[in-house]
Write a protein that holds these residues in place. Structure first.
Motif, PDB file in Angstrom:
ATOM      1  N   VAL A 364       0.868  -1.174   0.000  1.00  0.00           N
ATOM      2  CA  VAL A 364       0.000   0.000   0.000  1.00  0.00           C
ATOM      3  C   VAL A 364       0.904   1.223   0.000  1.00  0.00           C
ATOM      4  CG1 VAL A 364      -1.769   1.286   1.244  1.00  0.00           C
ATOM      5  CG2 VAL A 364      -1.819  -1.216   1.249  1.00  0.00           C
ATOM      6  N   SER A 365       0.763   2.063  -1.011  1.00  0.00           N
ATOM      7  CA  SER A 365       1.595   3.268  -1.108  1.00  0.00           C
ATOM      8  C   SER A 365       0.908   4.442  -0.423  1.00  0.00           C
ATOM      9  CB  SER A 365       1.840   3.618  -2.581  1.00  0.00           C
ATOM     10  OG  SER A 365       0.620   4.030  -3.200  1.00  0.00           O
ATOM     11  N   TYR A 366       1.686   5.495  -0.194  1.00  0.00           N
ATOM     12  CA  TYR A 366       1.105   6.709   0.389  1.00  0.00           C
ATOM     13  C   TYR A 366       0.011   7.261  -0.514  1.00  0.00           C
ATOM     14  CZ  TYR A 366       0.525  11.478   2.036  1.00  0.00           C
ATOM     15  OH  TYR A 366      -0.038  12.655   2.501  1.00  0.00           O
ATOM     16  N   GLU A 367       0.231   7.189  -1.832  1.00  0.00           N
ATOM     17  CA  GLU A 367      -0.770   7.707  -2.771  1.00  0.00           C
ATOM     18  C   GLU A 367      -2.065   6.899  -2.676  1.00  0.00           C
ATOM     19  OE1 GLU A 367      -2.015  10.655  -5.223  1.00  0.00           O
ATOM     20  OE2 GLU A 367      -0.062  10.460  -4.237  1.00  0.00           O
ATOM     21  N   ASP A 368      -1.939   5.578  -2.443  1.00  0.00           N
ATOM     22  CA  ASP A 368      -3.136   4.744  -2.241  1.00  0.00           C
ATOM     23  C   ASP A 368      -3.930   5.239  -1.034  1.00  0.00           C
ATOM     24  OD1 ASP A 368      -2.506   3.049  -4.365  1.00  0.00           O
ATOM     25  OD2 ASP A 368      -1.376   1.664  -3.090  1.00  0.00           O
ATOM     26  N   VAL A 369      -3.203   5.479   0.068  1.00  0.00           N
ATOM     27  CA  VAL A 369      -3.849   5.931   1.299  1.00  0.00           C
ATOM     28  C   VAL A 369      -4.489   7.297   1.095  1.00  0.00           C
ATOM     29  CG1 VAL A 369      -3.493   6.554   3.719  1.00  0.00           C
ATOM     30  CG2 VAL A 369      -2.284   4.578   2.747  1.00  0.00           C
ATOM     31  N   LEU A 370      -3.764   8.188   0.426  1.00  0.00           N
ATOM     32  CA  LEU A 370      -4.281   9.538   0.194  1.00  0.00           C
ATOM     33  C   LEU A 370      -5.531   9.506  -0.684  1.00  0.00           C
ATOM     34  CD1 LEU A 370      -3.956  12.559   0.619  1.00  0.00           C
ATOM     35  CD2 LEU A 370      -2.371  12.614  -1.319  1.00  0.00           C
ATOM     36  N   ASN A 371      -5.525   8.680  -1.734  1.00  0.00           N
ATOM     37  CA  ASN A 371      -6.691   8.584  -2.608  1.00  0.00           C
ATOM     38  C   ASN A 371      -7.910   8.054  -1.854  1.00  0.00           C
ATOM     39  OD1 ASN A 371      -5.530   9.598  -4.948  1.00  0.00           O
ATOM     40  ND2 ASN A 371      -4.768   7.598  -5.603  1.00  0.00           N
ATOM     41  N   ALA A 372      -7.682   7.054  -0.991  1.00  0.00           N
ATOM     42  CA  ALA A 372      -8.787   6.512  -0.204  1.00  0.00           C
ATOM     43  C   ALA A 372      -9.329   7.558   0.766  1.00  0.00           C
ATOM     44  CB  ALA A 372      -8.323   5.279   0.570  1.00  0.00           C
ATOM     45  N   THR A 373      -8.429   8.362   1.340  1.00  0.00           N
ATOM     46  CA  THR A 373      -8.852   9.411   2.273  1.00  0.00           C
ATOM     47  C   THR A 373      -9.607  10.504   1.525  1.00  0.00           C
ATOM     48  OG1 THR A 373      -6.849   8.939   3.554  1.00  0.00           O
ATOM     49  CG2 THR A 373      -8.077  10.920   4.134  1.00  0.00           C
ATOM     50  N   ARG A 374      -9.147  10.822   0.320  1.00  0.00           N
ATOM     51  CA  ARG A 374      -9.886  11.793  -0.507  1.00  0.00           C
ATOM     52  C   ARG A 374     -11.325  11.332  -0.737  1.00  0.00           C
ATOM     53  NH1 ARG A 374      -4.893  11.995  -4.623  1.00  0.00           N
ATOM     54  NH2 ARG A 374      -3.813  13.876  -3.901  1.00  0.00           N
ATOM     55  N   SER A 375     -11.493  10.052  -1.058  1.00  0.00           N
ATOM     56  CA  SER A 375     -12.836   9.514  -1.292  1.00  0.00           C
ATOM     57  C   SER A 375     -13.689   9.596  -0.030  1.00  0.00           C
ATOM     58  CB  SER A 375     -12.743   8.058  -1.766  1.00  0.00           C
ATOM     59  OG  SER A 375     -12.059   7.972  -2.997  1.00  0.00           O
ATOM     60  N   MET A 376     -13.061   9.307   1.123  1.00  0.00           N
ATOM     61  CA  MET A 376     -13.778   9.383   2.397  1.00  0.00           C
ATOM     62  C   MET A 376     -14.240  10.815   2.666  1.00  0.00           C
ATOM     63  SD  MET A 376     -12.369   8.490   6.226  1.00  0.00           S
ATOM     64  CE  MET A 376     -11.382   9.995   6.302  1.00  0.00           C
ATOM     65  N   VAL A 377     -13.360  11.790   2.381  1.00  0.00           N
ATOM     66  CA  VAL A 377     -13.700  13.203   2.593  1.00  0.00           C
ATOM     67  C   VAL A 377     -14.854  13.614   1.681  1.00  0.00           C
ATOM     68  CG1 VAL A 377     -12.863  15.563   2.338  1.00  0.00           C
ATOM     69  CG2 VAL A 377     -11.401  13.837   3.419  1.00  0.00           C
TER      70      VAL A 377
END
Length: 453
Positions: A364-377
């Motif tokens: 899991v890359s940082y970009e993966d985590v960031l994209n998932a957090t963007r979707s949550m937001v």
């Protein structure tokens, strides 16, 4: 430096580390010289404090600090390099450590007790089929959901006389009878909170009627008594005896009526234009919700299949002692025993998932985590559409969220995404058997999987 691993059982081992002066002294000397350059001691110019005085003042603390750091790195590196399946944390032998004479010894021996998980393999071909649930939600679920929505978006009306479920407004009194201050307040009595044996007294009341009742019989618990009197629960606890209540008004919840106003409240303005479209949209939402719940149920089944099929032994006594030591004063031995089975289950499950992730190079890359957090937001704040300003706002909120809680939010998102990827891989390797079930059957399956008290 000498390092030796001694296994007493398949799941218990000790790591012995012997340090000679050459292992730690160069770094100790380096730190003491640095102390000498920076030390400000009365009677000596900066940088001119005699080394013997620096040694006397700081020698022991620097030695202990350096050896502890050396031990921590040595233990961690040994575990990593030898791919030991350690569970819990290494526990130092306290009795042996306490016997060390830091002032006279130059060679040291330390022992760390390790808890190990037994070796295991993940053979996907050996895993049995897992159901792929499809929950049949239809007219019955649709009708009951709409009734619930009508209640949730209900309005209020004034009633001529009270009935069960109504809210009765008026004046509540208790005479002092020569003892203390009289009690008097304007309040609302929720008939839903009134004890069943006393409820009849409050049914059929009209404006201006007065009813006399024992407050502890009508409202037996402190919380309901607090709601009736407007007092805090602890203040209402001491109320007792007969009270009178004079009715000013009676209000009743009226279910929302089917119509455009109701449709707009439930789905958003102009989302649908008529009852047929409304029913179709609500049924679509119901089925979507049940599809998510079916996926969750399938995940539980997959995890249980892993645990049932893959045998792992744990150092149970070591882990119980480790839980007591790491939570010293916060948990009792009895609580550890009570909670241990659930803890051991989670440890085994995590070991299996970690092995699957490692063997299949799941990352899991940082970009993966960031994209998932963007979707949550986007979902939480209702950000829809695409424009540069909105995307910048989403990025700012997402990045701030991941930095909050000292990075714990990032780790939670990371672990969740890693877990999701592992489950998806397992699903691709398993045989999934389609299984259509009713809503009632689904509820029975969920109930059966709840942990037993």
């Amino acid at each position: 430096m000498e390092i030796a691993l001694e296994k007493s059982t398949e799941t218990n081992a000790s790591l012995k580390i012997k340090l000679s002066k050459s292992d730690y002294q160069p770094e100790v000397d380096k730190k003491l010289k640095d102390y000498g350059r920076r030390a400000s001691i009365k009677g000596f110019r900066p940088g001119k404090v005699p080394p013997s005085l620096i040694q006397k003042m700081y020698g022991r603390s620097v030695l202990v600090e350096e050896i502890n750091e050396l031990l921590k790195n040595t233990v961690n590196n040994y575990i990593r390099d030898n791919k030991l399946q350690v569970v819990g944390d290494p526990l130092p032998d306290r009795e042996q450590a306490d016997a060390i004479d830091w002032d006279s010894q130059s060679e040291f021996e330390f022992i760390y007790n390790l808890g190990l998980a037994s070796d295991f393999e993940v053979n996907f071909d050996a895993l049995p089929p897992v159901p792929a649930y499809e929950i049949q939600a239809g007219e019955a679920e649709l009708n009951s959901t709409i009734e619930e929505l009508k209640t949730r978006f209900s309005g209020h009306s004034h009633a001529d006389e009270s009935a069960e479920g109504d809210m009765i407004y008026g004046e509540l009194k208790q005479d002092a009878n020569g003892e203390g201050e009289p009690f008097e307040t304007k309040t609302a009595l929720p008939t839903k909170q009134i004890a069943a044996d006393e409820l009849a007294k409050f049914i059929g009341l009209k404006k201006g009627d007065t009813v006399t009742f024992d407050i502890q019989k009508a409202f037996p618990d402190e919380k309901s008594r607090g709601l009736a009197t407007g007092l805090k629960a602890e203040e209402a606890a001491g109320l007792e005896g007969e009270f009178t209540f004079t009715v000013d008004d009676v209000t009743r919840n009226e279910p929302a009526e089917i119509g455009q106003d109701f449709f707009d409240k439930v789905l958003g303005k102009d989302a649908v234009e008529n009852e047929e479209q409304f029913r179709e949209k609500v049924l679509e939402i119901i089925r979507s919700n049940y599809a998510r719940e079916a996926t969750t149920l399938q995940r539980i089944d997959i995890e249980q299949v892993l645990l049932d099929t893959i045998s792992i032994s744990l150092p149970d006594e070591f882990l119980k002692n480790w839980l007591l030591e790491t939570n010293e004063g916060k948990i009792t031995e009895a609580e550890v025993e009570e909670q241990y089975d659930a803890f051991a289950r989670s440890v085994k499950l995590q070991l299996i998932k970690n092995k699957i992730a490692s063997e299949n190079e799941i990352n899991v890359s940082y970009e993966d985590v960031l994209n998932a957090t963007r979707s949550m937001v986007r979902e939480q704040f209702g950000f829809y559409g695409e424009d540069e300003q909105m995307n910048q706002s989403i990025d700012k909120i997402a990045q701030q969220y991941l930095m909050d809680e000292k990075g714990n939010n990032y780790m939670q998102m990371y672990n969740r995404m890693s877990d999701d990827k592992v489950i998806e891989l397992i699903k691709s390797k398993l045989t999934l058997e389609p299984r259509t079930i009713s809503v009632d059957e689904f509820k029975e399956l969920v109930s059966a999987r709840q942990p037993q008290a």
